[in-house]
Design a protein around this motif. Structure first.
Motif, mmCIF file in Angstrom:
data_model
loop_
_atom_site.group_PDB
_atom_site.id
_atom_site.type_symbol
_atom_site.label_atom_id
_atom_site.label_comp_id
_atom_site.label_asym_id
_atom_site.label_seq_id
_atom_site.Cartn_x
_atom_site.Cartn_y
_atom_site.Cartn_z
ATOM 1 N N SER A 387 20.251 3.275 -41.936
ATOM 2 C CA SER A 387 20.671 2.419 -40.351
ATOM 3 C C SER A 387 20.321 3.080 -39.056
ATOM 4 C CB SER A 387 21.691 1.958 -40.741
ATOM 5 O OG SER A 387 22.826 1.877 -39.504
ATOM 6 N N GLU A 389 21.353 2.005 -36.505
ATOM 7 C CA GLU A 389 22.364 2.412 -35.423
ATOM 8 C C GLU A 389 22.975 3.561 -36.277
ATOM 9 O OE1 GLU A 389 21.485 -0.324 -37.248
ATOM 10 O OE2 GLU A 389 21.472 -1.892 -35.796
ATOM 11 N N LEU A 393 23.538 7.854 -33.993
ATOM 12 C CA LEU A 393 25.017 8.080 -34.278
ATOM 13 C C LEU A 393 24.872 9.774 -34.530
ATOM 14 C CD1 LEU A 393 27.469 5.346 -34.945
ATOM 15 C CD2 LEU A 393 27.411 6.046 -32.893
ATOM 16 N N SER A 418 34.526 2.497 -30.512
ATOM 17 C CA SER A 418 33.457 2.461 -30.006
ATOM 18 C C SER A 418 32.384 2.421 -31.557
ATOM 19 C CB SER A 418 33.344 2.902 -28.725
ATOM 20 O OG SER A 418 32.487 4.627 -29.334
ATOM 21 N N LEU A 419 32.418 3.056 -32.442
ATOM 22 C CA LEU A 419 31.934 3.564 -33.705
ATOM 23 C C LEU A 419 32.061 2.537 -34.594
ATOM 24 C CD1 LEU A 419 31.869 7.576 -33.880
ATOM 25 C CD2 LEU A 419 30.358 6.021 -32.444
ATOM 26 N N LEU A 421 32.685 -0.878 -34.748
ATOM 27 C CA LEU A 421 31.908 -2.526 -34.921
ATOM 28 C C LEU A 421 30.339 -2.399 -35.235
ATOM 29 C CD1 LEU A 421 32.855 -4.780 -33.414
ATOM 30 C CD2 LEU A 421 31.865 -4.393 -31.255
ATOM 31 N N ASP A 422 29.896 -1.301 -35.011
ATOM 32 C CA ASP A 422 28.050 -0.729 -35.349
ATOM 33 C C ASP A 422 28.850 -0.595 -37.100
ATOM 34 O OD1 ASP A 422 27.012 -1.569 -33.915
ATOM 35 O OD2 ASP A 422 26.704 0.688 -32.641
ATOM 36 N N LEU A 423 29.408 0.093 -37.639
ATOM 37 C CA LEU A 423 29.618 0.339 -39.185
ATOM 38 C C LEU A 423 29.958 -0.921 -39.917
ATOM 39 C CD1 LEU A 423 31.389 4.319 -38.063
ATOM 40 C CD2 LEU A 423 28.822 3.302 -38.934
ATOM 41 N N SER A 425 29.962 -3.533 -38.634
ATOM 42 C CA SER A 425 28.765 -4.944 -39.351
ATOM 43 C C SER A 425 27.597 -4.299 -40.038
ATOM 44 C CB SER A 425 28.212 -4.857 -38.171
ATOM 45 O OG SER A 425 26.985 -5.839 -37.458
ATOM 46 N N GLN A 426 27.588 -3.165 -40.381
ATOM 47 C CA GLN A 426 26.274 -1.908 -41.073
ATOM 48 C C GLN A 426 26.318 -2.046 -42.493
ATOM 49 O OE1 GLN A 426 23.391 -1.005 -40.079
ATOM 50 N NE2 GLN A 426 22.972 -1.234 -42.935
ATOM 51 N N ASP A 429 26.475 -6.364 -43.477
ATOM 52 C CA ASP A 429 24.981 -6.985 -43.395
ATOM 53 C C ASP A 429 24.818 -6.309 -45.220
ATOM 54 O OD1 ASP A 429 24.571 -7.618 -40.980
ATOM 55 O OD2 ASP A 429 23.982 -6.344 -40.500
#
Length: 442
Positions: A387, A389, A393, A418-419, A421-423, A425-426, A429
């Motif tokens: 990833s 993103e 990080l 804040s971290l 959301l991306d994790l 989402s990953q 996916d």
């Protein structure tokens, strides 16, 4: 008879308890009770309070009169029913929360513990925690709870400033808080946790750090720092909305948190979870079950649980919520043996999302071994290894992904929200790419 049995169990547990805490502090590997396990933690909700604090929107009630014998019978009945439905053979910890469970009779605590011990295995070194407010916990009452089987206290101090305590609607003074803390430490040495709030309206960093340092001169080996959350429907929310109180400053609150965790680290505390700090191995084993997505049963009005109801022939983990209102809950328990109002089966992805979101709250994070206990179709490397993103990080020093697993750094724990959301989402996916759609062409 139940009271005496619990007393014997409590006195036998002291040395083993210390050893158990040290083991947890040293290794902390994976969930104590993965899906389908016969082990679980037990949460017992006492819904009554003397008054509602200005910031609180929990499920609690200010009663005109409580038939405690009836409540006790229902708590015992529901605990027995859920233990049977879950197929749980070993209860690893019990937590009496609320509400204000220190308002309950020690006999109620002893009766629940005795029922659990008769229905399943409750080891002598099991952590049995009681939440207590200073005004409802004089020394003689704390001693009675200890005799009933409680071996750990969580004290809601919240502040050591009388003006702030009045703002929060607390019924105790700073002097009451420190007196109760001293008595608790005498009765439960090494097993007393205290809460301190930050981010109150008009609160400043310097005076708040002064409170924390004063608390460190008086406290035991566990401290929890909680930022005030303004909840709709509370008196404090209304006061801020109407302009009679200034809105809390999020930047000041962030500074308090960062400064506070540094002070605690200097004092020898390990930040083992976003809000929780321990030294000498005094972690909360009950809360560790939550953060590691172990099974737990929720007993009492509005209690939440997560377990596989094996007694009902199921193999799927469920999220359960008990009926909120105490009188309605008691009627349902008397009719059906339990007051479960809502049951939500958790899919594989939903469970892994919980594992990710809860596990990253801890300094251990999610080990590869822990992740595999939930039998995922993808590994942590599959999800996060390629990833972009996550790579950013990692480069920023907020996240670590290595042979141990995935975890936040010291800096990353402070900005976990804040971290995530991306994790998450990953994870979603990767899940879509690796698992076939149930709908043709989907």
């Amino acid at each position: 008879m139940a009271f005496l049995g619990a007393r014997a169990r409590c006195s036998a547990a002291a040395a083993a308890k210390v050893a158990q805490r040290r083991r947890l502090a040293e290794d902390a590997r994976g969930p104590p009770s993965p899906p389908g396990s016969q082990r679980a933690a037990l949460y017992v909700h006492w819904p009554y309070c003397e008054k509602r604090c200005s910031y609180c929107n929990f499920n609690k009630y200010i009663p005109r009169g409580v038939d405690e014998a009836a409540v006790r019978r229902c708590l015992v009945t529901e605990a027995q029913t859920l233990l049977r439905l879950s197929g749980v053979r070993r209860v690893e910890s019990v937590f009496f929360g609320g509400g204000t469970p220190s308002l309950a009779s020690p006999h109620t605590v002893a009766a629940v513990l005795e029922a659990v011990a008769q229905a399943t295995h409750l080891p002598a070194d099991s952590e049995v925690t009681l939440e207590a407010n200073p005004t409802s916990a004089p020394g003689s009452r704390l001693a009675a709870f200890r005799a009933a089987g409680v071996n750990r206290l969580s004290i809601g101090l919240q502040s050591l400033d009388d003006t702030e305590l009045q703002l929060l609607g607390r019924t105790h003074s700073a002097s009451d808080a420190l007196q109760t803390l001293a008595e608790a430490r005498r009765l439960f040495p090494g097993c007393v946790s205290v809460d301190l709030m930050l981010g109150l309206p008009a609160q400043q960093v310097g005076p708040w750090l002064g409170q924390l340092r004063e608390l460190l001169r008086r406290c035991d080996d566990h401290v929890s720092l909680y930022q005030l959350s303004l909840e709709r429907g509370t008196a404090l929310f209304t006061q801020v909305q109407q302009g009679t109180l200034p809105a809390p400053d999020p930047e000041l609150a962030a500074e308090m948190y960062q400064e506070g965790r540094a002070v605690l680290r200097e004092a020898g505390f390990r930040q083992y979870e976003v809000s929780n700090f321990a030294r000498n191995g005094a972690l909360s084993t009950h809360n560790w079950t939550y953060w590691q997505c172990g099974q737990y049963l929720g007993v009492g009005p509005g209690a939440h649980g997560r377990f596989v109801p094996q007694g009902a022939g199921s193999h799927t983990r469920e999220a359960r919520i008990q009926t909120l209102e105490p009188d309605n809950w008691m009627k349902e328990v008397m009719l059906f043996g339990h007051g479960t109002r809502k049951r939500v089966p958790l899919g594989e992805l939903e469970l892994l999302e919980e594992v990710l979101a809860m596990g990253l709250r801890t300094d251990v994070g999610i080990t590869h071994q822990h992740w595999q206990q939930f039998e995922p179709p993808v590994t942590l490397w599959d999800v996060f290894g390629a990833s972009r993103e996550v790579k950013m990080l990692l480069e920023q020093g907020l996240l670590l992904l290595d042979h141990r697993g995935l975890r936040c750094s010291w800096e990353g724990l402070a900005v976990l929200d804040s971290l995530l959301l991306d994790l998450l989402s990953q994870l979603q996916d990767t899940w879509r790419q690796r698992t076939p759609s149930p709908v043709p062409g989907g």
